[in-house]
Motif scaffolding. Structure first.
Motif, PDB file in Angstrom:
ATOM      1  N   GLU A  44       0.832  -1.205   0.000  1.00 51.93           N
ATOM      2  CA  GLU A  44       0.000   0.000   0.000  1.00 51.93           C
ATOM      3  C   GLU A  44       0.870   1.259   0.000  1.00 51.93           C
ATOM      4  O   GLU A  44       0.599   2.207  -0.738  1.00 51.93           O
ATOM      5  CB  GLU A  44      -0.926   0.021   1.214  1.00 51.93           C
ATOM      6  N   ALA A  45       1.934   1.249   0.785  1.00 51.91           N
ATOM      7  CA  ALA A  45       2.831   2.406   0.860  1.00 51.91           C
ATOM      8  C   ALA A  45       3.514   2.671  -0.479  1.00 51.91           C
ATOM      9  O   ALA A  45       3.783   3.830  -0.823  1.00 51.91           O
ATOM     10  CB  ALA A  45       3.878   2.189   1.947  1.00 51.91           C
ATOM     11  N   MET A  46       3.776   1.625  -1.242  1.00 54.67           N
ATOM     12  CA  MET A  46       4.403   1.794  -2.552  1.00 54.67           C
ATOM     13  C   MET A  46       3.385   2.144  -3.634  1.00 54.67           C
ATOM     14  O   MET A  46       3.756   2.371  -4.777  1.00 54.67           O
ATOM     15  CB  MET A  46       5.145   0.506  -2.950  1.00 54.67           C
ATOM     16  N   GLY A  47       2.114   2.147  -3.272  1.00 49.64           N
ATOM     17  CA  GLY A  47       1.074   2.476  -4.235  1.00 49.64           C
ATOM     18  C   GLY A  47       0.633   1.308  -5.086  1.00 49.64           C
ATOM     19  O   GLY A  47      -0.079   1.488  -6.075  1.00 49.64           O
ATOM     20  N   TRP A  48       1.044   0.089  -4.753  1.00 48.64           N
ATOM     21  CA  TRP A  48       0.698  -1.090  -5.523  1.00 48.64           C
ATOM     22  C   TRP A  48      -0.606  -1.745  -5.056  1.00 48.64           C
ATOM     23  O   TRP A  48      -1.102  -2.669  -5.692  1.00 48.64           O
ATOM     24  CB  TRP A  48       1.815  -2.117  -5.459  1.00 48.64           C
ATOM     25  N   LEU A  49      -1.138  -1.269  -3.921  1.00 48.54           N
ATOM     26  CA  LEU A  49      -2.364  -1.833  -3.366  1.00 48.54           C
ATOM     27  C   LEU A  49      -3.240  -0.683  -2.866  1.00 48.54           C
ATOM     28  O   LEU A  49      -2.783   0.130  -2.061  1.00 48.54           O
ATOM     29  CB  LEU A  49      -2.051  -2.791  -2.200  1.00 48.54           C
ATOM     30  N   ALA A  50      -4.445  -0.624  -3.380  1.00 49.04           N
ATOM     31  CA  ALA A  50      -5.401   0.393  -2.920  1.00 49.04           C
ATOM     32  C   ALA A  50      -6.383  -0.285  -1.972  1.00 49.04           C
ATOM     33  O   ALA A  50      -6.962  -1.318  -2.309  1.00 49.04           O
ATOM     34  CB  ALA A  50      -6.145   0.997  -4.100  1.00 49.04           C
ATOM     35  N   ILE A  51      -6.569   0.329  -0.807  1.00 45.07           N
ATOM     36  CA  ILE A  51      -7.439  -0.308   0.174  1.00 45.07           C
ATOM     37  C   ILE A  51      -8.758   0.430   0.399  1.00 45.07           C
ATOM     38  O   ILE A  51      -9.587  -0.018   1.176  1.00 45.07           O
ATOM     39  CB  ILE A  51      -6.724  -0.485   1.526  1.00 45.07           C
ATOM     40  N   SER A  52      -8.961   1.563  -0.275  1.00 42.05           N
ATOM     41  CA  SER A  52     -10.211   2.292  -0.059  1.00 42.05           C
ATOM     42  C   SER A  52     -11.371   1.454  -0.594  1.00 42.05           C
ATOM     43  O   SER A  52     -11.198   0.716  -1.558  1.00 42.05           O
ATOM     44  CB  SER A  52     -10.171   3.654  -0.738  1.00 42.05           C
ATOM     45  N   PRO A  53     -12.464   1.436   0.005  1.00 42.59           N
ATOM     46  CA  PRO A  53     -12.999   2.300   1.069  1.00 42.59           C
ATOM     47  C   PRO A  53     -12.690   1.797   2.479  1.00 42.59           C
ATOM     48  O   PRO A  53     -13.280   2.273   3.442  1.00 42.59           O
ATOM     49  CB  PRO A  53     -14.501   2.237   0.824  1.00 42.59           C
ATOM     50  N   TYR A  54     -11.768   0.871   2.622  1.00 41.57           N
ATOM     51  CA  TYR A  54     -11.451   0.318   3.939  1.00 41.57           C
ATOM     52  C   TYR A  54     -10.515   1.254   4.704  1.00 41.57           C
ATOM     53  O   TYR A  54      -9.695   1.954   4.115  1.00 41.57           O
ATOM     54  CB  TYR A  54     -10.860  -1.086   3.787  1.00 41.57           C
ATOM     55  N   VAL A  55     -10.625   1.238   6.010  1.00 37.98           N
ATOM     56  CA  VAL A  55      -9.863   2.149   6.870  1.00 37.98           C
ATOM     57  C   VAL A  55      -8.378   1.809   6.871  1.00 37.98           C
ATOM     58  O   VAL A  55      -7.528   2.683   6.765  1.00 37.98           O
ATOM     59  CB  VAL A  55     -10.418   2.115   8.318  1.00 37.98           C
ATOM     60  N   ASP A  56      -8.078   0.523   7.008  1.00 43.23           N
ATOM     61  CA  ASP A  56      -6.684   0.080   7.050  1.00 43.23           C
ATOM     62  C   ASP A  56      -6.600  -1.379   6.575  1.00 43.23           C
ATOM     63  O   ASP A  56      -7.611  -1.972   6.188  1.00 43.23           O
ATOM     64  CB  ASP A  56      -6.089   0.240   8.459  1.00 43.23           C
ATOM     65  N   ILE A  57      -5.418  -1.944   6.631  1.00 42.28           N
ATOM     66  CA  ILE A  57      -5.204  -3.318   6.151  1.00 42.28           C
ATOM     67  C   ILE A  57      -6.041  -4.307   6.966  1.00 42.28           C
ATOM     68  O   ILE A  57      -6.627  -5.241   6.412  1.00 42.28           O
ATOM     69  CB  ILE A  57      -3.704  -3.684   6.207  1.00 42.28           C
ATOM     70  N   SER A  58      -6.099  -4.112   8.255  1.00 43.76           N
ATOM     71  CA  SER A  58      -6.887  -5.005   9.106  1.00 43.76           C
ATOM     72  C   SER A  58      -8.365  -4.992   8.711  1.00 43.76           C
ATOM     73  O   SER A  58      -9.006  -6.048   8.650  1.00 43.76           O
ATOM     74  CB  SER A  58      -6.729  -4.604  10.572  1.00 43.76           C
ATOM     75  N   ASP A  59      -8.887  -3.820   8.455  1.00 40.53           N
ATOM     76  CA  ASP A  59     -10.279  -3.683   8.010  1.00 40.53           C
ATOM     77  C   ASP A  59     -10.472  -4.395   6.670  1.00 40.53           C
ATOM     78  O   ASP A  59     -11.472  -5.090   6.461  1.00 40.53           O
ATOM     79  CB  ASP A  59     -10.634  -2.200   7.908  1.00 40.53           C
ATOM     80  N   LEU A  60      -9.515  -4.255   5.777  1.00 38.40           N
ATOM     81  CA  LEU A  60      -9.560  -4.926   4.478  1.00 38.40           C
ATOM     82  C   LEU A  60      -9.590  -6.448   4.652  1.00 38.40           C
ATOM     83  O   LEU A  60     -10.411  -7.139   4.034  1.00 38.40           O
ATOM     84  CB  LEU A  60      -8.345  -4.523   3.631  1.00 38.40           C
ATOM     85  N   LEU A  61      -8.706  -6.966   5.506  1.00 37.44           N
ATOM     86  CA  LEU A  61      -8.589  -8.416   5.680  1.00 37.44           C
ATOM     87  C   LEU A  61      -9.783  -9.033   6.395  1.00 37.44           C
ATOM     88  O   LEU A  61     -10.043 -10.222   6.233  1.00 37.44           O
ATOM     89  CB  LEU A  61      -7.312  -8.756   6.453  1.00 37.44           C
ATOM     90  N   THR A  62     -10.505  -8.262   7.163  1.00 34.83           N
ATOM     91  CA  THR A  62     -11.637  -8.827   7.902  1.00 34.83           C
ATOM     92  C   THR A  62     -12.988  -8.549   7.265  1.00 34.83           C
ATOM     93  O   THR A  62     -13.954  -9.242   7.570  1.00 34.83           O
ATOM     94  CB  THR A  62     -11.648  -8.322   9.359  1.00 34.83           C
ATOM     95  N   ASN A  63     -13.080  -7.561   6.374  1.00 27.65           N
ATOM     96  CA  ASN A  63     -14.387  -7.185   5.823  1.00 27.65           C
ATOM     97  C   ASN A  63     -14.530  -7.291   4.315  1.00 27.65           C
ATOM     98  O   ASN A  63     -15.642  -7.240   3.803  1.00 27.65           O
ATOM     99  CB  ASN A  63     -14.745  -5.760   6.267  1.00 27.65           C
ATOM    100  N   HIS A  64     -13.452  -7.412   3.591  1.00 30.40           N
ATOM    101  CA  HIS A  64     -13.518  -7.508   2.132  1.00 30.40           C
ATOM    102  C   HIS A  64     -14.094  -8.867   1.726  1.00 30.40           C
ATOM    103  O   HIS A  64     -13.728  -9.903   2.304  1.00 30.40           O
ATOM    104  CB  HIS A  64     -12.117  -7.322   1.533  1.00 30.40           C
ATOM    105  N   PRO A  65     -14.988  -8.907   0.723  1.00 29.64           N
ATOM    106  CA  PRO A  65     -15.607 -10.184   0.337  1.00 29.64           C
ATOM    107  C   PRO A  65     -14.625 -11.231  -0.200  1.00 29.64           C
ATOM    108  O   PRO A  65     -14.888 -12.425  -0.107  1.00 29.64           O
ATOM    109  CB  PRO A  65     -16.629  -9.789  -0.729  1.00 29.64           C
ATOM    110  N   LEU A  66     -13.493 -10.809  -0.762  1.00 32.04           N
ATOM    111  CA  LEU A  66     -12.500 -11.758  -1.253  1.00 32.04           C
ATOM    112  C   LEU A  66     -11.361 -11.940  -0.252  1.00 32.04           C
ATOM    113  O   LEU A  66     -10.965 -13.058   0.058  1.00 32.04           O
ATOM    114  CB  LEU A  66     -11.936 -11.296  -2.607  1.00 32.04           C
TER     115      LEU A  66
END
Length: 157
Positions: A44-66
């Motif tokens: 994410e810091a390198m710009g290779w991963l966009a996590i919006s609309p999630y707050v942070d990586i943890s939110d992405l890993l626990t709430n994203h459907p994939l």
């Protein structure tokens, strides 16, 4: 040379080993999750991963459907690998070693990966050991299905 028959492990000894192993698995899972989170944070810091609309990586890993099921499968794989690795190499996890237990085939040979996977998937988070309270051979449900036994090793002299 005749082989000495070792006693089968009872429920409470199995439970004690399971408690030790539970602590080890929690620590390993925390390291595995932390490693993945660090890698994704770097991407994410390198710009290779966009996590919006999630707050942070943890939110992405626990709430994203994939990502959420993939993350859960990753953690389950780490957990399974811990048990399968130790059971097939030495017949003992670290908790089993502390309590002088060893899992073996019924003919006393080391268990196979297939047997280890059967034991893991049918252990019901350790609840399968309850059967050792009533089984005359002190085998858990997962031992019965995998055709394995857990024995108590003799004390070192």
């Amino acid at each position: 040379m005749t082989e000495i028959s070792l006693p089968n492990a009872g429920f409470f000894r199995r439970l004690a080993a399971l408690f030790y192993d539970g602590l080890m698995v929690i620590a390993i899972e925390m390291i595995a999750a932390g490693l993945l989170i660090a890698i994704l944070q770097a991407l994410e810091a390198m710009g290779w991963l966009a996590i919006s609309p999630y707050v942070d990586i943890s939110d992405l890993l626990t709430n994203h459907p994939l990502w959420s099921p993939v993350f859960s499968l990753y953690l389950l794989s780490v957990w399974a690998y811990f048990f399968v690795f130790f059971w097939t190499r030495a017949g003992q996890t670290l908790g089993m070693r502390a309590w002088k237990l060893q899992v073996r085939q019924l003919d006393n040979s080391p268990i196979t990966v297939r047997q280890a996977l059967i034991r893991f998937t049918t252990s019901l988070f350790g609840l399968a050991n309850i059967m050792a309270l009533v089984d005359p051979k002190k085998r858990g449900w997962h031992d019965w299905l995998a055709k394995t036994q857990v024995v108590v090793l003799p004390k070192a002299r």
